[in-house]
Design a protein around this motif. Structure first.
Motif, PDB file in Angstrom:
ATOM      1  N   MET A 292       0.907  -1.129  -0.130  1.00 52.51           N
ATOM      2  CA  MET A 292      -0.096   0.163  -0.044  1.00 52.51           C
ATOM      3  C   MET A 292       0.884   1.207  -0.053  1.00 52.51           C
ATOM      4  N   ASP A 293       0.029   2.511  -0.288  1.00 47.62           N
ATOM      5  CA  ASP A 293       1.050   3.621  -0.256  1.00 47.62           C
ATOM      6  C   ASP A 293       1.371   4.037   1.122  1.00 47.62           C
ATOM      7  N   SER A 294       2.490   4.928   1.247  1.00 48.59           N
ATOM      8  CA  SER A 294       2.764   5.117   2.748  1.00 48.59           C
ATOM      9  C   SER A 294       1.966   5.956   3.427  1.00 48.59           C
ATOM     10  N   VAL A 295       1.239   6.666   2.979  1.00 47.32           N
ATOM     11  CA  VAL A 295       0.155   7.579   3.706  1.00 47.32           C
ATOM     12  C   VAL A 295      -0.589   6.497   4.569  1.00 47.32           C
ATOM     13  N   THR A 296      -1.088   5.527   3.730  1.00 48.24           N
ATOM     14  CA  THR A 296      -2.033   4.528   4.472  1.00 48.24           C
ATOM     15  C   THR A 296      -1.479   3.714   5.695  1.00 48.24           C
ATOM     16  N   HIS A 297      -0.207   3.396   5.455  1.00 50.16           N
ATOM     17  CA  HIS A 297       0.587   2.816   6.307  1.00 50.16           C
ATOM     18  C   HIS A 297       0.830   3.730   7.686  1.00 50.16           C
ATOM     19  N   ILE A 298       1.111   4.789   7.300  1.00 48.00           N
ATOM     20  CA  ILE A 298       1.124   5.884   8.171  1.00 48.00           C
ATOM     21  C   ILE A 298       0.175   6.325   9.217  1.00 48.00           C
ATOM     22  N   VAL A 299      -1.067   6.441   8.489  1.00 49.03           N
ATOM     23  CA  VAL A 299      -2.231   6.757   9.415  1.00 49.03           C
ATOM     24  C   VAL A 299      -2.780   5.448  10.192  1.00 49.03           C
ATOM     25  N   LEU A 300      -2.873   4.521   9.488  1.00 55.39           N
ATOM     26  CA  LEU A 300      -3.489   3.319  10.239  1.00 55.39           C
ATOM     27  C   LEU A 300      -2.182   2.925  11.111  1.00 55.39           C
ATOM     28  N   GLY A 301      -1.147   2.900  11.111  1.00 48.80           N
ATOM     29  CA  GLY A 301      -0.191   2.790  12.166  1.00 48.80           C
ATOM     30  C   GLY A 301      -0.441   3.570  13.303  1.00 48.80           C
ATOM     31  N   ALA A 302      -0.605   4.855  13.019  1.00 46.02           N
ATOM     32  CA  ALA A 302      -1.009   5.831  14.066  1.00 46.02           C
ATOM     33  C   ALA A 302      -1.998   5.430  14.904  1.00 46.02           C
ATOM     34  N   CYS A 303      -3.217   4.966  14.144  1.00 44.03           N
ATOM     35  CA  CYS A 303      -4.525   4.738  15.003  1.00 44.03           C
ATOM     36  C   CYS A 303      -4.315   3.549  15.807  1.00 44.03           C
ATOM     37  N   ILE A 304      -3.510   2.405  15.494  1.00 44.98           N
ATOM     38  CA  ILE A 304      -3.205   1.294  15.868  1.00 44.98           C
ATOM     39  C   ILE A 304      -2.253   1.545  17.344  1.00 44.98           C
ATOM     40  N   GLY A 305      -1.458   2.568  17.093  1.00 40.91           N
ATOM     41  CA  GLY A 305      -0.584   3.017  18.265  1.00 40.91           C
ATOM     42  C   GLY A 305      -1.411   3.684  19.424  1.00 40.91           C
ATOM     43  N   GLU A 306      -2.430   4.427  18.911  1.00 36.98           N
ATOM     44  CA  GLU A 306      -3.329   4.973  19.794  1.00 36.98           C
ATOM     45  C   GLU A 306      -4.217   3.858  20.693  1.00 36.98           C
ATOM     46  N   LEU A 307      -4.786   2.777  19.947  1.00 31.83           N
ATOM     47  CA  LEU A 307      -5.401   1.600  20.625  1.00 31.83           C
ATOM     48  C   LEU A 307      -4.691   0.831  21.445  1.00 31.83           C
ATOM     49  N   PHE A 308      -3.306   0.737  21.401  1.00 33.29           N
ATOM     50  CA  PHE A 308      -2.607  -0.209  22.257  1.00 33.29           C
ATOM     51  C   PHE A 308      -1.972   0.701  23.578  1.00 33.29           C
TER      52      PHE A 308
END
Length: 335
Positions: free
Chosen positions: A1-17
């Motif tokens: 996937m594109d870098s933006v997708t990985h960045i924003v989804l990664g940020a949301c997973i970080g918030e969750l954990f």
């Protein structure tokens, strides 16, 4: 996937954990962790274009990489900014989830992901999502920005859960739409007695409603397009011969061997200005729904290697104009 997708989804997973305990640092850590497998881009600085094609999404996108790097990252994070009250097991689950999410998303598109490297060079790809899909990314992007500016007294975990839930739901839509198109391909080929030995279907750029269909026979490929809204019991195919015989003068080229592996055997050869061109069909045509005989997105000049910079990206949106875009919208509506 594109870098933006990985960045924003990664940020949301970080918030969750770890958002509750690490604050907004969890967004940055999550974005960085999920982007880590793409560190293989540095290989392009010293590798030839074809070797780089093979290396990308290779060892850094493997399950072995996740197995080795996850405890290392967890150990580093656990020792950083002590004292803290985040258990080591949480760090393990956090980094494992980020890395595995990256690998899973990359398996959904056409490039392929080397999950079993270095033990097997097989590339896994579901052909269920274009490499960049705005509808998939837009909600987690908005929520990631919100989380960055949102005060801690808001229910930040709920917003992160909504973003991740949307991504899971959208992946389900991708799989559902692919099943619709696959069913149509089976019905059409059976009715019209089109014989083929293997095939794939994959979304056209920036959507999951209009799909690119490739049927391979002994000498070439039937290529057509199918919308999930199509009702006609027919697919308009255009035939492209493989033209293997054109390769005789260059059959010993080193980069040709890499291209055979990379394309997974889905290729055609053509001449352009007296140069031989290797087309990888998996990445689609340049506005093929608009011009059925259009050239292919991935085209590699076999006798002109200096013309192969950015070989994957250069053709993705070539020949796009207002007419081509409007024709895509019209074609998505179905026939």
């Amino acid at each position: 996937m594109d870098s933006v997708t990985h960045i924003v989804l990664g940020a949301c997973i970080g918030e969750l954990f770890i958002g509750k305990k690490a604050g907004k640092r969890s967004l940055v850590m999550g974005a960085a962790a999920q982007s880590l497998p793409d560190i293989d881009f540095v290989a392009s600085f010293w590798m030839t274009p074809t070797h780089d094609l093979i290396a990308h999404r290779g060892i850094t996108h493997s399950l072995l990489f996740v197995l080795i790097v996850t405890p290392l990252l967890a150990w580093l994070a656990d020792r950083w900014r002590r004292p803290h009250d985040i258990r080591f097991s949480i760090w393990l689950w956090f980094f494992a989830t980020e890395l595995l999410a990256h690998l899973l998303l990359d398996c959904f598109n056409a490039y392929g992901t080397g999950l079993l490297e270095p033990f097997s060079h097989r590339r896994f790809c579901m052909h269920a999502m274009f490499v960049a899909d705005p509808l998939f990314t837009i909600l987690p992007a908005i929520i990631a920005v919100m989380l960055f500016f949102m005060r801690r007294d808001f229910n930040r975990k709920r917003w992160a859960t909504i973003a991740i839930g949307w991504c899971i739901f959208y992946l389900g839509i991708d799989v559902f739409n692919k099943a619709i198109v696959e069913g149509a391909v089976q019905r059409v080929t059976k009715k019209e007695k089109i014989e083929y030995r293997r095939h794939f279907t994959t979304p056209t750029p920036l959507n999951n409603l209009l799909w690119y269909v490739v049927l391979e026979d002994d000498n070439g490929y039937h290529i057509g397009y199918r919308s999930v809204f199509d009702r006609k019991p027919h697919i308009d195919f255009t035939y492209f011969p493989r033209n293997d015989s054109l390769l005789n003068p260059v059959k010993d080229l080193e980069e040709l061997k890499d291209l055979f592996i990379f394309s997974q055997g889905y290729y055609t050869i053509e001449k352009e200005d007296n140069y031989l061109v290797f087309n990888d069909l998996r990445f689609g045509q340049r506005v093929g729904w608009y011009k059925p005989n259009a050239g292919f997105v991935f085209h590699y000049y076999l006798q002109r290697p200096y013309g192969n910079n950015m070989v994957v990206q250069r053709g993705r949106f070539a020949n796009w104009d207002k007419a081509a875009f409007m024709s895509m919208l019209q074609r998505i509506k179905g026939e």
